[in-house]
Design a protein around this motif. Structure first.
Motif, PDB file in Angstrom:
ATOM      1  N   THR A  69       0.843  -1.186   0.000  1.00 32.39           N
ATOM      2  CA  THR A  69       0.000   0.000   0.000  1.00 32.39           C
ATOM      3  C   THR A  69       0.883   1.241   0.000  1.00 32.39           C
ATOM      4  N   ALA A  70       0.622   2.158  -0.946  1.00 34.09           N
ATOM      5  CA  ALA A  70       1.379   3.405  -1.039  1.00 34.09           C
ATOM      6  C   ALA A  70       0.739   4.463  -0.149  1.00 34.09           C
ATOM      7  N   HIS A  71       1.573   5.298   0.445  1.00 37.10           N
ATOM      8  CA  HIS A  71       1.056   6.436   1.208  1.00 37.10           C
ATOM      9  C   HIS A  71       1.888   7.674   0.905  1.00 37.10           C
ATOM     10  N   LEU A  72       1.272   8.816   1.045  1.00 35.22           N
ATOM     11  CA  LEU A  72       1.927  10.111   0.862  1.00 35.22           C
ATOM     12  C   LEU A  72       1.349  11.062   1.896  1.00 35.22           C
ATOM     13  N   THR A  73       2.224  11.712   2.642  1.00 36.94           N
ATOM     14  CA  THR A  73       1.797  12.684   3.639  1.00 36.94           C
ATOM     15  C   THR A  73       2.583  13.961   3.433  1.00 36.94           C
ATOM     16  N   ALA A  74       1.909  15.099   3.411  1.00 36.57           N
ATOM     17  CA  ALA A  74       2.569  16.409   3.311  1.00 36.57           C
ATOM     18  C   ALA A  74       2.371  17.135   4.634  1.00 36.57           C
ATOM     19  N   ARG A  75       3.478  17.690   5.170  1.00 31.05           N
ATOM     20  CA  ARG A  75       3.413  18.393   6.453  1.00 31.05           C
ATOM     21  C   ARG A  75       3.978  19.800   6.313  1.00 31.05           C
ATOM     22  N   LEU A  76       3.356  20.717   7.012  1.00 35.66           N
ATOM     23  CA  LEU A  76       3.836  22.091   7.110  1.00 35.66           C
ATOM     24  C   LEU A  76       4.051  22.363   8.589  1.00 35.66           C
ATOM     25  N   LEU A  77       5.283  22.681   8.957  1.00 37.09           N
ATOM     26  CA  LEU A  77       5.638  22.901  10.361  1.00 37.09           C
ATOM     27  C   LEU A  77       5.226  21.718  11.235  1.00 37.09           C
ATOM     28  N   GLY A  78       5.364  20.506  10.687  1.00 37.16           N
ATOM     29  CA  GLY A  78       5.058  19.295  11.433  1.00 37.16           C
ATOM     30  C   GLY A  78       3.598  18.894  11.443  1.00 37.16           C
ATOM     31  N   LEU A  79       2.724  19.734  10.882  1.00 33.54           N
ATOM     32  CA  LEU A  79       1.291  19.435  10.861  1.00 33.54           C
ATOM     33  C   LEU A  79       0.872  18.906   9.499  1.00 33.54           C
ATOM     34  N   ASP A  80       0.114  17.826   9.490  1.00 32.20           N
ATOM     35  CA  ASP A  80      -0.391  17.218   8.263  1.00 32.20           C
ATOM     36  C   ASP A  80      -1.317  18.214   7.568  1.00 32.20           C
ATOM     37  N   ILE A  85      -2.922  10.326  -0.748  1.00 29.21           N
ATOM     38  CA  ILE A  85      -2.729   9.762  -2.084  1.00 29.21           C
ATOM     39  C   ILE A  85      -4.093   9.249  -2.569  1.00 29.21           C
ATOM     40  N   PRO A  86      -4.439   9.472  -3.824  1.00 31.34           N
ATOM     41  CA  PRO A  86      -5.749   9.029  -4.328  1.00 31.34           C
ATOM     42  C   PRO A  86      -5.925   7.513  -4.214  1.00 31.34           C
ATOM     43  N   GLU A  87      -7.143   7.092  -4.002  1.00 28.10           N
ATOM     44  CA  GLU A  87      -7.477   5.673  -3.833  1.00 28.10           C
ATOM     45  C   GLU A  87      -6.934   4.816  -4.984  1.00 28.10           C
ATOM     46  N   GLU A  88      -7.014   5.318  -6.210  1.00 22.77           N
ATOM     47  CA  GLU A  88      -6.578   4.523  -7.367  1.00 22.77           C
ATOM     48  C   GLU A  88      -5.061   4.304  -7.421  1.00 22.77           C
ATOM     49  N   LEU A  89      -4.300   5.024  -6.595  1.00 23.22           N
ATOM     50  CA  LEU A  89      -2.846   4.844  -6.565  1.00 23.22           C
ATOM     51  C   LEU A  89      -2.369   4.129  -5.303  1.00 23.22           C
ATOM     52  N   ARG A  90      -3.253   3.809  -4.392  1.00 19.20           N
ATOM     53  CA  ARG A  90      -2.846   3.188  -3.121  1.00 19.20           C
ATOM     54  C   ARG A  90      -2.374   1.750  -3.276  1.00 19.20           C
ATOM     55  N   ASP A  91      -2.976   0.997  -4.196  1.00 23.23           N
ATOM     56  CA  ASP A  91      -2.565  -0.397  -4.407  1.00 23.23           C
ATOM     57  C   ASP A  91      -1.328  -0.404  -5.294  1.00 23.23           C
ATOM     58  N   ALA A  92      -0.148  -0.421  -4.662  1.00 22.45           N
ATOM     59  CA  ALA A  92       1.113  -0.357  -5.411  1.00 22.45           C
ATOM     60  C   ALA A  92       1.348  -1.610  -6.243  1.00 22.45           C
ATOM     61  N   CYS A  93       0.716  -2.721  -5.881  1.00 25.39           N
ATOM     62  CA  CYS A  93       0.849  -3.939  -6.687  1.00 25.39           C
ATOM     63  C   CYS A  93       0.176  -3.765  -8.046  1.00 25.39           C
ATOM     64  N   VAL A  95      -0.586  -0.624  -9.399  1.00 29.03           N
ATOM     65  CA  VAL A  95      -0.087   0.582 -10.056  1.00 29.03           C
ATOM     66  C   VAL A  95       1.217   1.005  -9.384  1.00 29.03           C
ATOM     67  N   GLY A  96       2.317   0.865 -10.077  1.00 30.41           N
ATOM     68  CA  GLY A  96       3.533   1.459  -9.553  1.00 30.41           C
ATOM     69  C   GLY A  96       4.766   0.589  -9.470  1.00 30.41           C
ATOM     70  N   ALA A 106      10.375 -11.721   1.031  1.00 31.70           N
ATOM     71  CA  ALA A 106      11.368 -11.015   1.846  1.00 31.70           C
ATOM     72  C   ALA A 106      12.703 -11.041   1.104  1.00 31.70           C
ATOM     73  N   GLY A 107      13.365  -9.888   1.026  1.00 34.34           N
ATOM     74  CA  GLY A 107      14.639  -9.780   0.321  1.00 34.34           C
ATOM     75  C   GLY A 107      14.518  -9.518  -1.172  1.00 34.34           C
ATOM     76  N   GLN A 108      13.296  -9.501  -1.690  1.00 34.25           N
ATOM     77  CA  GLN A 108      13.083  -9.254  -3.122  1.00 34.25           C
ATOM     78  C   GLN A 108      13.268  -7.782  -3.435  1.00 34.25           C
ATOM     79  N   SER A 109      13.917  -7.497  -4.559  1.00 29.98           N
ATOM     80  CA  SER A 109      14.188  -6.131  -5.003  1.00 29.98           C
ATOM     81  C   SER A 109      13.220  -5.736  -6.111  1.00 29.98           C
ATOM     82  N   PHE A 110      12.800  -4.481  -6.097  1.00 29.63           N
ATOM     83  CA  PHE A 110      11.909  -3.958  -7.131  1.00 29.63           C
ATOM     84  C   PHE A 110      12.012  -2.446  -7.141  1.00 29.63           C
ATOM     85  N   ASP A 111      11.377  -1.819  -8.108  1.00 35.16           N
ATOM     86  CA  ASP A 111      11.299  -0.359  -8.215  1.00 35.16           C
ATOM     87  C   ASP A 111       9.838   0.058  -8.059  1.00 35.16           C
ATOM     88  N   TYR A 112       9.650   1.324  -7.710  1.00 33.38           N
ATOM     89  CA  TYR A 112       8.294   1.858  -7.567  1.00 33.38           C
ATOM     90  C   TYR A 112       8.251   3.222  -8.225  1.00 33.38           C
TER      91      TYR A 112
END
Length: 152
Positions: A69-80, A85-93, A95-96, A106-112
């Motif tokens: 699952t992909a996540h993205l958080t933006a903070r300003l002065l420590g506050l969210d 991230i949009p729902e359609e981009l959360r499933d990294a398997c 999309v991505g 475990a130990g598998q390498s990949f790019d995102y």
């Protein structure tokens, strides 16, 4: 002497188009490198509504997982600032990820790759952005932080 060290530190990022980043808190794993198109120094300039293409290269999963699952958080002065991230981009398997497919061993390498035109609620500010992937059991697979100047 210091000029030489600064040049030596920045040269790989300039030559290979790598983007500097910070590891996320808590010792979460990081990719071998990060490439945000058009950004070789922090803060990256991100234009609201324009495509953002970011690639985490050489991610090695510390755990076996059937999903990512992909996540993205933006903070300003420590506050969210409330950007998710949009729902359609959360499933990294779905999309991505490249170089592998789910389930991940475990130990598998990949790019995102995150490729998205973000409409951001605030412009004219610099925020701290955290982007990462989480395994099905909630453990971090990878996570990076950057500073981003948001423009309109």
């Amino acid at each position: 002497m210091y000029k030489f060290l600064l040049i030596a530190a920045l040269l790989p990022a300039i030559v290979f188009g790598q983007t500097p980043f910070r590891p996320c808190s808590g010792g979460r794993p990081t990719p071998a490198s990060l490439n945000i198109e058009g950004c070789t120094a922090l803060p990256c300039t991100i234009t609201s509504g324009a495509p953002l293409v970011a690639r985490g290269i050489g991610i090695v999963s510390p755990v076996a997982t059937p999903t990512l699952t992909a996540h993205l958080t933006a903070r300003l002065l420590g506050l969210d600032v409330g950007f998710d991230i949009p729902e359609e981009l959360r499933d990294a398997c779905a999309v991505g990820i490249s170089g592998a497919s789910c389930p991940i061993a475990a130990g598998q390498s990949f790019d995102y790759e995150l490729n998205y035109a973000m409409e951001l609620p605030l412009v004219g500010i610099t925020v701290q952005v955290e982007v990462g992937l989480t395994a099905a059991d909630g453990s971090a697979v990878t996570c990076v932080e950057i500073d981003a100047a948001i423009v309109g």
